[in-house]
Motif scaffolding. Structure first.
Motif, PDB file in Angstrom:
ATOM      1  N   GLN A 408      -0.061  11.269  -0.340  1.00  0.00           N
ATOM      2  CA  GLN A 408      -0.415  12.202   0.728  1.00  0.00           C
ATOM      3  C   GLN A 408      -1.668  12.973   0.339  1.00  0.00           C
ATOM      4  O   GLN A 408      -1.990  13.097  -0.846  1.00  0.00           O
ATOM      5  N   GLU A 409      -2.349  13.464   1.342  1.00  0.00           N
ATOM      6  CA  GLU A 409      -3.545  14.260   1.076  1.00  0.00           C
ATOM      7  C   GLU A 409      -3.187  15.473   0.213  1.00  0.00           C
ATOM      8  O   GLU A 409      -2.213  16.182   0.475  1.00  0.00           O
ATOM      9  N   GLY A 410      -3.986  15.695  -0.826  1.00  0.00           N
ATOM     10  CA  GLY A 410      -3.735  16.791  -1.755  1.00  0.00           C
ATOM     11  C   GLY A 410      -2.993  16.360  -3.003  1.00  0.00           C
ATOM     12  O   GLY A 410      -2.946  17.122  -3.986  1.00  0.00           O
ATOM     13  N   ASP A 411      -2.388  15.154  -2.996  1.00  0.00           N
ATOM     14  CA  ASP A 411      -1.726  14.654  -4.201  1.00  0.00           C
ATOM     15  C   ASP A 411      -2.782  14.320  -5.265  1.00  0.00           C
ATOM     16  O   ASP A 411      -3.965  14.148  -4.967  1.00  0.00           O
ATOM     17  N   THR A 412      -2.306  14.210  -6.495  1.00  0.00           N
ATOM     18  CA  THR A 412      -3.213  13.955  -7.619  1.00  0.00           C
ATOM     19  C   THR A 412      -3.187  12.478  -8.003  1.00  0.00           C
ATOM     20  O   THR A 412      -2.127  11.867  -8.088  1.00  0.00           O
ATOM     21  N   VAL A 413      -4.393  11.922  -8.225  1.00  0.00           N
ATOM     22  CA  VAL A 413      -4.535  10.546  -8.727  1.00  0.00           C
ATOM     23  C   VAL A 413      -5.062  10.620 -10.149  1.00  0.00           C
ATOM     24  O   VAL A 413      -6.054  11.313 -10.423  1.00  0.00           O
ATOM     25  N   SER A 414      -4.405   9.899 -11.050  1.00  0.00           N
ATOM     26  CA  SER A 414      -4.796   9.898 -12.455  1.00  0.00           C
ATOM     27  C   SER A 414      -5.257   8.493 -12.847  1.00  0.00           C
ATOM     28  O   SER A 414      -4.536   7.518 -12.681  1.00  0.00           O
ATOM     29  N   VAL A 415      -6.501   8.419 -13.364  1.00  0.00           N
ATOM     30  CA  VAL A 415      -7.050   7.164 -13.866  1.00  0.00           C
ATOM     31  C   VAL A 415      -7.495   7.415 -15.306  1.00  0.00           C
ATOM     32  O   VAL A 415      -8.458   8.150 -15.533  1.00  0.00           O
ATOM     33  N   PHE A 416      -6.787   6.844 -16.251  1.00  0.00           N
ATOM     34  CA  PHE A 416      -7.024   7.132 -17.667  1.00  0.00           C
ATOM     35  C   PHE A 416      -6.937   8.651 -17.855  1.00  0.00           C
ATOM     36  O   PHE A 416      -5.936   9.251 -17.517  1.00  0.00           O
ATOM     37  N   ASP A 417      -7.997   9.283 -18.366  1.00  0.00           N
ATOM     38  CA  ASP A 417      -7.907  10.738 -18.571  1.00  0.00           C
ATOM     39  C   ASP A 417      -8.650  11.523 -17.489  1.00  0.00           C
ATOM     40  O   ASP A 417      -8.951  12.699 -17.639  1.00  0.00           O
ATOM     41  N   PHE A 418      -8.918  10.868 -16.362  1.00  0.00           N
ATOM     42  CA  PHE A 418      -9.600  11.522 -15.253  1.00  0.00           C
ATOM     43  C   PHE A 418      -8.614  11.690 -14.086  1.00  0.00           C
ATOM     44  O   PHE A 418      -7.892  10.768 -13.727  1.00  0.00           O
ATOM     45  N   GLU A 419      -8.593  12.894 -13.538  1.00  0.00           N
ATOM     46  CA  GLU A 419      -7.709  13.175 -12.414  1.00  0.00           C
ATOM     47  C   GLU A 419      -8.526  13.742 -11.259  1.00  0.00           C
ATOM     48  O   GLU A 419      -9.484  14.504 -11.471  1.00  0.00           O
ATOM     49  N   PHE A 420      -8.133  13.352 -10.038  1.00  0.00           N
ATOM     50  CA  PHE A 420      -8.811  13.903  -8.866  1.00  0.00           C
ATOM     51  C   PHE A 420      -7.790  14.032  -7.731  1.00  0.00           C
ATOM     52  O   PHE A 420      -6.742  13.372  -7.724  1.00  0.00           O
ATOM     53  N   GLU A 421      -8.134  14.898  -6.781  1.00  0.00           N
ATOM     54  CA  GLU A 421      -7.259  15.140  -5.639  1.00  0.00           C
ATOM     55  C   GLU A 421      -7.551  14.119  -4.549  1.00  0.00           C
ATOM     56  O   GLU A 421      -8.707  13.867  -4.214  1.00  0.00           O
ATOM     57  N   PHE A 422      -6.489  13.524  -4.025  1.00  0.00           N
ATOM     58  CA  PHE A 422      -6.650  12.493  -3.012  1.00  0.00           C
ATOM     59  C   PHE A 422      -6.989  13.133  -1.679  1.00  0.00           C
ATOM     60  O   PHE A 422      -6.300  14.021  -1.201  1.00  0.00           O
ATOM     61  N   ILE A 423      -8.085  12.675  -1.072  1.00  0.00           N
ATOM     62  CA  ILE A 423      -8.496  13.147   0.259  1.00  0.00           C
ATOM     63  C   ILE A 423      -8.726  11.924   1.114  1.00  0.00           C
ATOM     64  O   ILE A 423      -9.528  11.048   0.783  1.00  0.00           O
ATOM     65  N   ASN A 424      -7.997  11.846   2.202  1.00  0.00           N
ATOM     66  CA  ASN A 424      -8.092  10.678   3.064  1.00  0.00           C
ATOM     67  C   ASN A 424      -9.266  10.803   4.027  1.00  0.00           C
ATOM     68  O   ASN A 424      -9.526  11.859   4.545  1.00  0.00           O
TER      69      ASN A 424
END
Length: 424
Positions: A408-424
């Motif tokens: 959902q929008e606002g959830d966190t995505v983690s790729v290795f040691d990088f995290e970002f907020e999901f925005i559709n």
């Protein structure tokens, strides 16, 4: 046996995985997460070794793999980083990416050069505790180490290159003016490998290389010369040795023009190098032969009448070479070519395997080894770079997979040691 081009594969170590652990201590009801980080993987490092003069060892060992970092442990203990793998090569070795031809490094200095970087260790669960997520039961895997298929190409580091037809006396000349002792015999192709000699003139010294095997058609692959012409490319000055005696029923003027033609066909840069002409075997030449050749050379090139066999004129030649080198740029070094984001994208396009895992209600993890080098190149503070990263996620299908997993929008995505907020 001489070898100056080989292909090998290298793989740096992957980082150790982070640990999932919780503090346990008597009389402490809930100590919280204490899983430590994984250790860093070992790098693949190249270093110049002046005791080596050929790449022949790489014909027998072609695969080099560094150790992985150790996984993290409890009590916030980090895993041990792996030792680096050091590969020794002759000074003057070029390291290229076999797939793209990109120059990664010129191993000509004395400093070690990292060719493939080990992966960073994954974070343990102690790093993911927040007021909302007080007992994270997950950790991060370590980054994969870089891996390459490499082409190693040796280009000798010499100030002066001796060129000329076989049997004109190049080996005799380098033997007469330096401590080098190449095999010398009265037949063609006695010298089968480049020979380096250090020449000292007063307080100065320079390196001279006998480049073997040049014949007519060498630039197109004839004879041995095509294999060795690359070693002239770093030279600052060419000494063109000609048999002025014509003892083998050859015309020294034709020989001179043919060798220069082959140099120009191979590389115009080589053809434009300063050139000195050494008319050798003057001890068995007639005055008429010498004067005829002198008139042919004219004022275009400095000409020295020498005899390597008797050493006549050789000291004057090396004195002139030493003085000439004072006015020339240093030995050519090659600049490494940076990898572009587009190249990384292209190399990973056929290997875009990934997995999406839901770690918590609002936290999703993307596992994709091919994203590691792209992430290391992306500047998240730069708009264009960030847009490129978003395009990669979209084109690879990762965004679609996240949406299918219920993000959902606002959830966190983690790729290795990088995290970002999901925005559709």
């Amino acid at each position: 046996m001489f070898a100056d081009i080989v292909k090998i594969s290298v793989k740096a170590g992957s980082g150790g995985n982070g640990a999932v652990s919780f503090h346990r201590e008597k009389y402490v009801a809930s100590g919280g997460p204490d899983g430590g980080d994984g250790g860093k993987g070992g790098d693949i490092i190249f270093i110049a070794d002046d005791n080596l003069s050929t790449l022949i060892d790489f014909r027998y060992k072609r695969k080099y793999v560094a150790e992985d970092g150790k996984k993290g442990d409890q009590k916030k203990s980090s895993g041990k980083s792996a030792p680096n793998t050091v590969i020794k090569v002759p000074r003057g070795t070029l390291v290229k990416d076999s797939e793209t031809g990109r120059l990664i490094a010129d191993i000509s200095g004395s400093e070690p050069v990292i060719i493939a970087r080990g992966g960073k260790g994954g974070k343990g669960n102690m790093n993911f505790a927040t007021p909302r997520r007080q007992a994270p039961r997950f950790a991060k895997p370590g980054f994969p180490g870089e891996k390459f298929e490499l082409t190693l190409e040796l280009k000798l580091l010499a100030d002066v290159g001796l060129v000329g037809f076989p049997n004109v006396g190049k080996s005799s000349l380098i033997s007469a003016v330096s401590a080098a002792k190449p095999e010398i015999a009265n037949y063609h192709f006695t010298t089968l490998t480049p020979v380096l000699g250090v020449i000292r003139v007063d307080e100065k010294s320079f390196v001279m290389a006998d480049i073997p095997g040049l014949i007519e058609g060498a630039s197109g692959g004839a004879g041995l010369g095509h294999n060795f012409l690359r070693h002239v490319e770093r030279c600052r000055l060419i000494v063109h040795v000609v048999d002025v005696s014509g003892i083998e029923a050859r015309d020294p003027k034709e020989d001179f023009e043919k060798i220069n033609y082959e140099l120009a066909q191979f590389s115009q840069e080589i053809a434009n190098l300063p050139q000195i002409v050494a008319a050798n075997k003057s001890d068995i030449a007639t005055d008429e032969q010498i004067e005829e050749f002198r008139a042919f050379i004219g004022e275009k090139y400095p000409l020295f009448i020498i005899s390597a066999a008797t050493k006549a004129g050789t000291q004057e030649l090396v004195n002139h070479v030493a003085a000439r080198l004072d006015d020339l740029p240093p030995v050519k070094l090659y600049e490494a070519e940076p990898v572009s984001l587009e190249e990384l994208d292209k190399k990973s396009a056929e290997k875009r395997v990934f997995a999406v895992n839901k770690l918590e209600d609002d936290l999703y993890e993307v596992k994709a080894e091919w994203l590691a080098p792209i992430l290391s190149m992306v500047n998240m503070e730069d708009y264009e770079s960030l847009q490129y990263f978003q395009r990669v996620l979209r084109s690879s299908g990762i965004i679609d997979a996240l949406e299918a997993a219920g993000i959902q929008e606002g959830d966190t995505v983690s790729v290795f040691d990088f995290e970002f907020e999901f925005i559709n």
